[in-house]
Scaffold this motif. Structure first.
Motif, mmCIF file in Angstrom:
data_model
loop_
_atom_site.group_PDB
_atom_site.id
_atom_site.type_symbol
_atom_site.label_atom_id
_atom_site.label_comp_id
_atom_site.label_asym_id
_atom_site.label_seq_id
_atom_site.Cartn_x
_atom_site.Cartn_y
_atom_site.Cartn_z
ATOM 1 N N ILE A 83 21.141 20.004 -58.470
ATOM 2 C CA ILE A 83 21.088 19.033 -59.569
ATOM 3 C C ILE A 83 19.614 18.762 -59.891
ATOM 4 C CG2 ILE A 83 21.644 16.658 -60.264
ATOM 5 C CD1 ILE A 83 24.038 16.792 -58.368
ATOM 6 N N PRO A 84 19.199 18.926 -61.148
ATOM 7 C CA PRO A 84 19.998 19.203 -62.347
ATOM 8 C C PRO A 84 20.019 20.678 -62.750
ATOM 9 C CG PRO A 84 17.803 18.589 -63.010
ATOM 10 C CD PRO A 84 17.802 18.601 -61.496
ATOM 11 N N TYR A 85 19.527 21.600 -61.901
ATOM 12 C CA TYR A 85 19.196 22.937 -62.380
ATOM 13 C C TYR A 85 20.378 23.897 -62.516
ATOM 14 C CZ TYR A 85 14.432 21.397 -61.868
ATOM 15 O OH TYR A 85 13.262 20.700 -62.000
ATOM 16 N N MET A 86 21.466 23.661 -61.813
ATOM 17 C CA MET A 86 22.566 24.621 -61.873
ATOM 18 C C MET A 86 23.506 24.405 -63.054
ATOM 19 S SD MET A 86 22.095 26.910 -59.651
ATOM 20 C CE MET A 86 23.705 27.700 -59.557
ATOM 21 N N THR A 87 23.371 23.311 -63.755
ATOM 22 C CA THR A 87 24.137 23.104 -64.987
ATOM 23 C C THR A 87 23.185 23.021 -66.166
ATOM 24 O OG1 THR A 87 24.103 20.685 -64.770
ATOM 25 C CG2 THR A 87 25.959 21.878 -63.768
ATOM 26 N N ALA A 88 23.683 23.391 -67.339
ATOM 27 C CA ALA A 88 22.824 23.403 -68.532
ATOM 28 C C ALA A 88 23.641 23.017 -69.754
ATOM 29 C CB ALA A 88 22.203 24.782 -68.731
ATOM 30 N N ARG A 89 22.944 22.471 -70.715
ATOM 31 C CA ARG A 89 23.506 22.208 -72.033
ATOM 32 C C ARG A 89 22.966 23.312 -72.948
ATOM 33 N NH1 ARG A 89 27.659 19.112 -73.906
ATOM 34 N NH2 ARG A 89 26.985 17.540 -72.379
ATOM 35 N N TYR A 114 15.722 25.883 -66.271
ATOM 36 C CA TYR A 114 15.948 26.937 -65.283
ATOM 37 C C TYR A 114 16.482 28.154 -66.041
ATOM 38 C CZ TYR A 114 18.135 29.448 -61.351
ATOM 39 O OH TYR A 114 18.516 30.392 -60.427
ATOM 40 N N PRO A 115 15.641 29.143 -66.347
ATOM 41 C CA PRO A 115 16.047 30.282 -67.184
ATOM 42 C C PRO A 115 16.891 31.299 -66.422
ATOM 43 C CG PRO A 115 13.761 30.531 -66.522
ATOM 44 C CD PRO A 115 14.205 29.186 -65.999
ATOM 45 N N ALA A 116 18.128 30.949 -66.161
ATOM 46 C CA ALA A 116 19.064 31.836 -65.472
ATOM 47 C C ALA A 116 20.099 32.344 -66.477
ATOM 48 C CB ALA A 116 19.742 31.078 -64.329
ATOM 49 N N PHE A 141 9.717 28.476 -77.982
ATOM 50 C CA PHE A 141 9.492 28.448 -76.531
ATOM 51 C C PHE A 141 10.472 29.366 -75.814
ATOM 52 C CE2 PHE A 141 10.739 26.295 -72.473
ATOM 53 C CZ PHE A 141 9.565 26.506 -71.768
ATOM 54 N N SER A 142 9.957 30.149 -74.877
ATOM 55 C CA SER A 142 10.791 30.979 -74.023
ATOM 56 C C SER A 142 10.564 30.562 -72.581
ATOM 57 C CB SER A 142 10.458 32.464 -74.198
ATOM 58 O OG SER A 142 11.091 33.234 -73.191
ATOM 59 N N ALA A 143 11.552 29.917 -71.986
ATOM 60 C CA ALA A 143 11.435 29.519 -70.584
ATOM 61 C C ALA A 143 11.394 30.743 -69.684
ATOM 62 C CB ALA A 143 12.597 28.608 -70.208
ATOM 63 N N SER A 144 12.064 31.810 -70.090
ATOM 64 C CA SER A 144 12.088 33.031 -69.287
ATOM 65 C C SER A 144 10.706 33.661 -69.193
ATOM 66 C CB SER A 144 13.091 34.031 -69.890
ATOM 67 O OG SER A 144 13.093 35.238 -69.164
ATOM 68 N N ILE A 145 10.039 33.819 -70.326
ATOM 69 C CA ILE A 145 8.685 34.390 -70.338
ATOM 70 C C ILE A 145 7.722 33.492 -69.582
ATOM 71 C CG2 ILE A 145 6.716 34.911 -71.832
ATOM 72 C CD1 ILE A 145 8.689 35.936 -73.906
ATOM 73 N N THR A 146 7.840 32.188 -69.806
ATOM 74 C CA THR A 146 6.933 31.249 -69.154
ATOM 75 C C THR A 146 7.098 31.277 -67.640
ATOM 76 O OG1 THR A 146 7.020 29.821 -71.104
ATOM 77 C CG2 THR A 146 6.195 28.848 -69.071
ATOM 78 N N ALA A 147 8.339 31.285 -67.179
ATOM 79 C CA ALA A 147 8.587 31.320 -65.741
ATOM 80 C C ALA A 147 8.053 32.602 -65.125
ATOM 81 C CB ALA A 147 10.086 31.180 -65.479
ATOM 82 N N LYS A 148 8.232 33.708 -65.817
ATOM 83 C CA LYS A 148 7.741 34.982 -65.286
ATOM 84 C C LYS A 148 6.217 34.992 -65.222
ATOM 85 C CE LYS A 148 9.857 38.735 -66.316
ATOM 86 N NZ LYS A 148 10.419 39.924 -67.011
ATOM 87 N N ALA A 149 5.559 34.488 -66.266
ATOM 88 C CA ALA A 149 4.096 34.481 -66.287
ATOM 89 C C ALA A 149 3.519 33.584 -65.199
ATOM 90 C CB ALA A 149 3.591 34.035 -67.661
ATOM 91 N N THR A 151 5.122 32.870 -62.396
ATOM 92 C CA THR A 151 5.819 33.207 -61.135
ATOM 93 C C THR A 151 6.542 31.995 -60.570
ATOM 94 O OG1 THR A 151 3.859 32.821 -59.731
ATOM 95 C CG2 THR A 151 4.156 35.029 -60.618
ATOM 96 N N GLN A 152 7.268 31.304 -61.418
ATOM 97 C CA GLN A 152 8.080 30.159 -61.004
ATOM 98 C C GLN A 152 9.523 30.404 -61.400
ATOM 99 O OE1 GLN A 152 4.748 27.235 -62.697
ATOM 100 N NE2 GLN A 152 6.469 26.114 -61.821
ATOM 101 N N ALA A 153 10.444 29.831 -60.657
ATOM 102 C CA ALA A 153 11.855 29.977 -60.983
ATOM 103 C C ALA A 153 12.287 29.006 -62.068
ATOM 104 C CB ALA A 153 12.709 29.779 -59.734
ATOM 105 N N TYR A 154 11.646 27.862 -62.135
ATOM 106 C CA TYR A 154 12.019 26.851 -63.121
ATOM 107 C C TYR A 154 10.749 26.206 -63.680
ATOM 108 C CZ TYR A 154 11.098 23.472 -59.380
ATOM 109 O OH TYR A 154 10.509 22.733 -58.394
ATOM 110 N N ILE A 155 10.909 25.529 -64.802
ATOM 111 C CA ILE A 155 9.779 24.956 -65.536
ATOM 112 C C ILE A 155 10.041 23.478 -65.774
ATOM 113 C CG2 ILE A 155 8.388 25.064 -67.649
ATOM 114 C CD1 ILE A 155 8.203 27.573 -65.954
#
Length: 862
Positions: A83-89, A114-116, A141-149, A151-155
């Motif tokens: 919580i709160p990362y495993m659920t999304a709106r 959390y870009p999953a 905004f791209s959470a996926s690109i940001t997380a990869k750049a 090296t984090q799983a979530y932002i």
């Protein structure tokens, strides 16, 4: 532990820290007035691993039918809690949340991503914008690109918003229309009241200007516990902020030393300082330069941060003297982006005694120019104050981005480092299949922080394998982990001997300028000694050096990670090696060896024109001298347009690219963006828009059609800049005054131009001279190029204005002046017709050494 091991340990520690950051907490709970902590997409309330309650977001949606809820298909091991990362709106169309908030208080807004994979949705398709009460917080905004750049799983994105006058906070999510199948999502939202801990901050480079921070919306960019460890939000002083270790941001090997207050040193907040400014643990630790005064005098303690250009940044320094007790024991200067923010900083002098916290805010504007995506913070002992110890100290550092005049805070998505992309490609290439692959990823994820663990490990191995020693025994790296310097580039091909083979560029420049060996450059700069650094720009560092043992020069060494630098290096040599003119800066030579790209110029003793107008602490120039400098620069530009074998368009005319030698002669510099102009059968050159905002030709900007009249427009801005002693853009002024070009034209047409000229010039310009000068500048700023004068006409009018300054009785002398100006123009034009080869041999004068060139005082890339 050797230096390599220490570096690797720091890298792994930093990676683990990033991957295991605790969820940003809030002291408030749902029962607190106007405080909201929402788990988006959750069907019911829940509690995270820190026993903090998160409420379902459903009742705060204004149009819940536009969204769906989803659960992440996989859980990264670095997530602090489900919580709160495993659920999304999930939003497929524009949707909003509405909250009731205080109309008097600022508040934190924190967004968790959390870009999953959610259902059949690809996380790489999530491109969206976020708007809050009219402020654009994120755009495309791209959470996926940001997380990869990162090296984090979530932002987590944190903003400090101004009070909502209506009492309502409306947060709107909009999927990007530029991407197919795009959608928006959010995992957690926090809306937390906060005290107003912001006031005003002096604007660096402008002695009489400040920025009102308390009326702005801010984004937290960095928050560092300098010299100390990671501080989770649970240990913050009421504002639930997270403080990170500063060591990953330190420049070079100059880490300084860290210290901690002992049991005898009691830290106490003064009565005029809120305890919410920073927690005690920030002030209990510090980083200083070290015990050796001789070493300290010759280097800066420096941090480098990636930022978004075209924004104003608030840099907050936290100080607390935990070792010394007297005034003038430790005094230092503070620099931001190579500009002096504070001279003679004395923490005891500010605080009054040991153990008393104090903070200082400074504002700086980052121009929207390629290469200007870094913010440098540096401390250096104040030698002029003769302190007891030549040292500097810092306890904490925060950097906030301020919204621009359009209410925007959004920057571009970050670019993953070349090393990370290489590691990802390697991982995919050699990844084992089926269940064994999942097992390997799971094991590494548990150690290194999730799905990016393999990339981190591979990158570190790649880092070690590329470490090597130079011939001189010093260590260098062809790649680095932190985004400071990456893989070097060269225009030649490397050979096994450490030399680079001859390239097309070398052959092209042969005979036109000198080709230096790397050994000569190293000898002239004492192996690129930091004590010889006189500036840093988007291209790289600038060193003061000597060639042939006696000739003083400026040596510009490329930042190996700058792709823009490769292009500029080639353009600068190809342009300047063919040009010699009294009013153009001289390129003496270049070096391209062992991956280095180095340019050698004449020194320019009096630096840039801008620093003598408003960007430095040097005395202002008298009007006649300013006018003569403008005339010299106009001659240089006129030569580019008409005197060289081909028309050359500078494309970056501004006051930092007009340099002054020891005789105050003006020289146009920095040809990295220059283009060859149209031929006889063309009216323009179609090209991508480049240059400096505030100076850009609006017609070129609209149509992407470049002509020499684009330089004329930029030069018109320079003329008003010289007259008014203010920058081309000043975002702190009222909207109608932000652009100097627009404001000056307005005042010129209203007949109030005298109200905005430099106060130091009032009463020192004759009416006739001022009228001719402003009329010339006004014509240069015509909206359409066809209505602007040629640079030859500009030169003629400036010569005329100079004569009107010397002879105020202009009515009687017009005919005499006209003849004289025509003679001057004719002589200049005749000079331009000299064969270019003879110019090359006759006009170069390497004994005329000068001090500083284009990007030393104001080290800005384009």
């Amino acid at each position: 532990m050797n230096s390599d091991t220490q570096i690797l340990f720091s890298i792994f520690f930093f990676s683990l820290t990033l991957s295991n950051i605790a969820c940003v907490l809030s002291q408030g709970t749902q029962s607190d007035s106007n405080s909201y902590v929402l788990a988006c997409g959750a069907s019911s309330d829940g509690t995270d691993s820190n026993d903090r309650k998160w409420t379902s977001d459903s009742k705060f949606l204004t149009n819940s039918g536009n969204s769906i809820t989803a659960t992440a298909q996989s859980q990264d091991s670095s997530l602090p809690s489900t919580i709160p990362y495993m659920t999304a709106r999930i939003f497929k169309s524009t949707s909003s949340y509405k909250f009731t908030v205080s109309s008097k208080d600022r508040f934190w807004l924190r967004l968790h991503f959390y870009p999953a994979s959610y259902g059949n949705l690809d996380p790489s398709n999530a491109y969206f914008s976020v708007n809050a009460n009219g402020f654009t917080l994120l755009n495309n905004f791209s959470a996926s690109i940001t997380a990869k750049a990162l090296t984090q799983a979530y932002i987590v994105r944190e903003f400090s918003l101004v009070p909502a006058q209506s009492g309502d906070l409306i947060i709107t999510f909009t999927p990007s229309s530029d991407h197919k199948d795009s959608y928006a999502f959010v995992n957690g939202i926090e809306v937390i009241p906060m005290p107003d801990i912001f006031g005003s901050a002096p604007l660096v480079g402008f002695s009489d200007q400040s920025v009102e921070v308390n009326s702005s919306t801010l984004q937290t960019m960095y928050r560092l516990n300098v010299g100390g460890k990671f501080i989770p939000s649970t240990n913050d002083s009421g504002l639930t902020r997270t403080w990170y270790d500063d060591s990953p941001y330190l420049f070079g090997a100059a880490f300084g030393v860290t210290s901690q207050a002992d049991n005898k040193t009691k830290i106490e907040y003064p009565s005029n300082l809120s305890q919410e400014i920073a927690p005690l643990s920030v002030y209990e630790t510090a980083r200083s330069m070290g015990p050796d005064p001789n070493v300290n005098r010759n280097y800066n303690l420096t941090w480098i941060f990636q930022i978004d250009a075209n924004f104003t940044y608030i840099v907050r320094f936290h100080f607390c003297e935990i070792l010394l007790t007297k005034i003038n024991q430790r005094v230092f200067d503070i620099f931001i982006n190579n500009q002096t923010a504070q001279e003679g900083a004395d923490v005891i002098g500010w605080a009054g005694e040991q153990g008393v916290p104090v903070y200082k805010d400074y504002a700086i504007y980052a121009e929207d120019l390629p290469g200007d995506d870094e913010l440098w913070v540096a401390l250096h002992p104040s030698v002029s104050m003769h302190p007891e110890y030549y040292d500097a100290i810092l306890n904490g550092l925060e950097i906030f981005k301020q919204n621009d005049t359009m209410g925007n805070l959004a920057g571009p998505n970050p670019v993953p480092s070349a090393m990370l992309l290489h590691a990802e490609a390697t991982k995919k290439k050699f990844a084992p299949s089926s269940s064994r692959s999942k097992t390997v990823v799971h094991v590494i994820g548990g150690v290194a922080g999730g799905v990016f663990g393999i990339a981190v490990a591979t990158a570190i191995i790649f880092y070690v394998s590329n470490k090597k020693k130079n011939n001189d025994g010093s260590r260098c790296s062809t790649s680095s982990w932190l985004p400071l310097y990456g893989t070097s580039h060269t225009t030649g091909k490397s050979t096994g001997t450490g030399k680079s083979t001859s390239s097309h560029l070398t052959n092209l420049a042969a005979g036109l300028c000198r080709h230096f060996s790397l050994a000569e450059i190293k000898h002239g700069t004492r192996n690129f000694s930091e004590s010889h650094v006189i500036g840093v720009g988007g291209f790289g560092k600038v060193y003061e050096g000597y060639i042939d043992g006696k000739t003083k020069v400026a040596i510009k060494r490329s930042n190996p990670s700058s792709e823009q630098g490769v292009h500029e290096f080639q353009t600068e040599i190809e342009m300047l090696s063919k040009l010699r003119h009294k009013h153009l800066v001289s390129l003496i030579g270049f070096c391209e060896e062992d991956g280095e790209m180095i340019l050698v110029y004449d020194h320019m003793a009096n630096g840039t024109l801008r620093e003598h107008l408003y960007k430095g602490d040097k005395p202002g120039l008298p009007w006649k001298q300013r006018l003569e400098i403008c005339i010299g620069a106009a001659r240089g530009l006129h030569y580019l347009h008409t005197g060289a074998r081909y028309t050359i368009i500078h494309r970056d005319v501004k006051t930092t690219n007009i340099l002054l030698d020891e005789k105050w002669e003006a020289k146009v510099s920095d040809f990295g963006l220059s283009k060859t102009g149209p031929n006889l059968n063309q009216t323009h050159v179609s090209t991508m828009v480049k240059g400096s905002f505030g100076y850009l030709d609006p017609e070129y900007f609209r149509r992407q059609q470049l002509t020499e009249k684009s330089d004329v427009y930029s030069f018109g801005v320079v003329l008003f800049e010289v007259l008014c002693a203010r920058p081309a853009l000043n975002v702190n002024l009222p909207k109608e005054q932000v652009s100097l070009a627009d404001w000056a034209l307005h005042c010129q047409r209203m007949g109030t131009i005298e109200d905005i000229i430099d106060p130091n010039l009032k009463g020192n310009i004759t009416d006739q001279c001022l009228r001719k000068f402003t009329e010339t500048a006004e014509k240069c700023l015509s909206d359409q190029g066809i209505d602007r004068p040629s640079m030859g006409d500009v030169l003629w009018n400036l010569e005329f204005a100079l004569q009107l300054q010397d002879n105020p009785d202009g009515d009687k002398l017009i005919s005499i002046q006209t003849d004289k100006a025509n003679d001057t123009y004719a002589m200049h034009k005749a000079m331009l017709n000299i064969d270019e080869e003879s110019v090359l041999s006759d006009e170069i004068d390497t004994s005329n050494t000068t001090d500083i060139f284009s990007q030393i005082v104001n080290p800005k890339g384009r």
